[in-house]
Scaffold this active site. Sequence first.
Site, PDB file in Angstrom:
ATOM      1  N   ARG A  80       0.974  -1.154  -0.123  1.00 27.49           N
ATOM      2  CA  ARG A  80      -0.011  -0.174  -0.045  1.00 27.49           C
ATOM      3  C   ARG A  80       0.789   1.209  -0.010  1.00 27.49           C
ATOM      4  O   ARG A  80       1.720   1.205   0.785  1.00 27.49           O
ATOM      5  CB  ARG A  80      -0.754  -0.041   1.302  1.00 27.49           C
ATOM      6  CG  ARG A  80      -1.877   1.292   1.465  1.00 27.49           C
ATOM      7  CD  ARG A  80      -2.566   1.279   2.487  1.00 27.49           C
ATOM      8  NE  ARG A  80      -3.771   0.510   2.033  1.00 27.49           N
ATOM      9  CZ  ARG A  80      -5.037   0.465   2.605  1.00 27.49           C
ATOM     10  NH1 ARG A  80      -5.494   1.236   3.729  1.00 27.49           N
ATOM     11  NH2 ARG A  80      -6.146  -0.188   2.007  1.00 27.49           N
ATOM     12  N   HIS A 101      -7.688   0.822  -6.126  1.00 23.92           N
ATOM     13  CA  HIS A 101      -7.662  -0.126  -5.007  1.00 23.92           C
ATOM     14  C   HIS A 101      -8.479  -1.406  -5.530  1.00 23.92           C
ATOM     15  O   HIS A 101      -9.484  -1.725  -5.080  1.00 23.92           O
ATOM     16  CB  HIS A 101      -8.621   0.578  -3.918  1.00 23.92           C
ATOM     17  CG  HIS A 101      -8.630  -0.058  -2.622  1.00 23.92           C
ATOM     18  ND1 HIS A 101      -7.705  -0.886  -2.092  1.00 23.92           N
ATOM     19  CD2 HIS A 101      -9.202   0.320  -1.469  1.00 23.92           C
ATOM     20  CE1 HIS A 101      -7.823  -1.311  -0.983  1.00 23.92           C
ATOM     21  NE2 HIS A 101      -8.720  -0.621  -0.408  1.00 23.92           N
ATOM     22  N   GLN A 105     -10.022  -4.385  -3.088  1.00 21.92           N
ATOM     23  CA  GLN A 105     -11.208  -3.798  -2.563  1.00 21.92           C
ATOM     24  C   GLN A 105     -12.353  -4.175  -3.643  1.00 21.92           C
ATOM     25  O   GLN A 105     -13.446  -4.733  -3.208  1.00 21.92           O
ATOM     26  CB  GLN A 105     -11.225  -2.088  -2.340  1.00 21.92           C
ATOM     27  CG  GLN A 105     -12.657  -1.813  -1.779  1.00 21.92           C
ATOM     28  CD  GLN A 105     -13.067  -2.442  -0.524  1.00 21.92           C
ATOM     29  OE1 GLN A 105     -11.987  -2.392   0.561  1.00 21.92           O
ATOM     30  NE2 GLN A 105     -14.240  -2.995  -0.224  1.00 21.92           N
ATOM     31  N   ASP A 136     -17.894   6.415  -0.634  1.00 26.02           N
ATOM     32  CA  ASP A 136     -16.510   6.489   0.307  1.00 26.02           C
ATOM     33  C   ASP A 136     -16.305   7.643   0.830  1.00 26.02           C
ATOM     34  O   ASP A 136     -16.955   8.611   0.530  1.00 26.02           O
ATOM     35  CB  ASP A 136     -15.508   5.879  -0.798  1.00 26.02           C
ATOM     36  CG  ASP A 136     -14.141   5.711  -0.250  1.00 26.02           C
ATOM     37  OD1 ASP A 136     -14.069   5.299   0.834  1.00 26.02           O
ATOM     38  OD2 ASP A 136     -13.040   5.507  -0.983  1.00 26.02           O
ATOM     39  N   CYS A 151     -16.421   0.875   1.396  1.00 27.66           N
ATOM     40  CA  CYS A 151     -15.177   0.011   1.468  1.00 27.66           C
ATOM     41  C   CYS A 151     -14.650   0.284   3.007  1.00 27.66           C
ATOM     42  O   CYS A 151     -13.700  -0.426   3.466  1.00 27.66           O
ATOM     43  CB  CYS A 151     -14.270   0.531   0.684  1.00 27.66           C
ATOM     44  SG  CYS A 151     -13.498   1.894   0.738  1.00 27.66           S
ATOM     45  N   ARG A 161     -12.954  -9.019   1.690  1.00 26.64           N
ATOM     46  CA  ARG A 161     -11.356  -8.815   1.465  1.00 26.64           C
ATOM     47  C   ARG A 161     -10.672 -10.077   1.594  1.00 26.64           C
ATOM     48  O   ARG A 161      -9.689 -10.381   0.761  1.00 26.64           O
ATOM     49  CB  ARG A 161     -10.936  -7.615   2.393  1.00 26.64           C
ATOM     50  CG  ARG A 161     -11.727  -6.340   2.227  1.00 26.64           C
ATOM     51  CD  ARG A 161     -11.344  -5.826   0.745  1.00 26.64           C
ATOM     52  NE  ARG A 161      -9.860  -5.465   0.666  1.00 26.64           N
ATOM     53  CZ  ARG A 161      -9.106  -4.482   1.086  1.00 26.64           C
ATOM     54  NH1 ARG A 161      -9.738  -3.621   1.633  1.00 26.64           N
ATOM     55  NH2 ARG A 161      -7.806  -4.438   1.015  1.00 26.64           N
TER      56      ARG A 161
HETATM   57  N1   CP Z   1     -11.059  -0.441   2.867  1.00 27.58           N
HETATM   58  C1   CP Z   1      -9.738  -0.405   3.189  1.00 27.58           C
HETATM   59  O1   CP Z   1      -8.842  -0.539   2.371  1.00 27.58           O
HETATM   60  O2   CP Z   1      -9.712  -0.360   4.418  1.00 27.58           O
HETATM   61  P1   CP Z   1      -8.264  -0.092   5.029  1.00 27.58           P
HETATM   62  O3   CP Z   1      -7.772   1.260   4.731  1.00 27.58           O
HETATM   63  O4   CP Z   1      -8.681  -0.052   6.765  1.00 27.58           O
HETATM   64  O5   CP Z   1      -7.131  -1.204   5.200  1.00 27.58           O
END
Ligand code: CP
Length: 307
Positions: free
Chosen positions: A101, A128, A131, A224, A264, A292
């Site tokens: 990430r 993403h 997700q 979101d 998400c 996930r």
């Molecule tokens: N939705 C998501 O990626 O959650 P986090 O940012 O907590 O990993």
Amino acid sequence: MTRHFLADDDFTPVEQAEVLALAARMKAAPFAAKPLEGPVTVAMIFDKPTLRTQASFAAGIAELGGHPTLVDGALAGIGKRESVADVARVLGRQAGQIVWRTYAQRAIEEMAAHSGVPVINALTDEFHPCQLLADLLTITEHKGTLAGLKAVFLGDAACNMGNSWALAGASAGMHVVLSGPLGYQPEESMVERARAIAVVTGGSVSIEVDPRAAVADADVVITDTWVSMGKEDESAARLADLAPYQLNAELLAVAKDDAIVMHCLPAYRGKEITAEVLDGPRSVIWDEAENRRHAQKAVMAWLQDRR
Ligand code: CP
């Protein structure tokens, strides 16, 4: 050639369907498949905050028989103390896969170019994709299908989730509507990239400024946070600009009667979505959060088979 999952369209529509089917099988029998038995180490690096992503990858890697190891991005000083390419070369000698990430898409592309092992995008500023696979798995569970459904993404449609919805929804043959004000819409090149996929799958991708027109007859309504990671200094302007796009009961009323609501997470009740809707009967957010793990397990297993 080593395959990676850096953007939603790294999987063809057929491959996306294969991965989603594998995810459903893995959810039904979580401990049956052990493609990371050994255990294979999977390096996880998080340069931005996370709850769901780190927890679901760690649990999923363990369920696949592998070993998750958290690499502290700040300690490693990726791109500062050492180039991304050199970090990739080193991690590729220690780990069987790399989950990252980070901020720039070009950084994760550089990691993939030099690692020699599969690299998975756990969120960048641009996409993403993990997700989205979880979201598509969740929709399939609740609707029985993906192709032909109308999915509306409300709010900051220029964010990574908007981009990923355009690409992944088009791959699944869905009719994706991205609804945000001017300044919060995806780049034209991203829309064109998604539309090129939709031509093949029978889906579509459109932009609609009016949130009520966008949500009309929707099967799936998604929102979101209005203040994505890294945008905190724009918070006040974003809350004002995006207020008409709040997902509330009045707006949801124009969707289909059986429309489902997705987010998400993390969510900010009273801002992009009301508590009534987020915690209401149409919300499938906890399934989405659980999925996930199942979706990412399928991605790791699929990539492990194609090293
Ligand atoms: N939705 C998501 O990626 O959650 P986090 O940012 O907590 O990993």
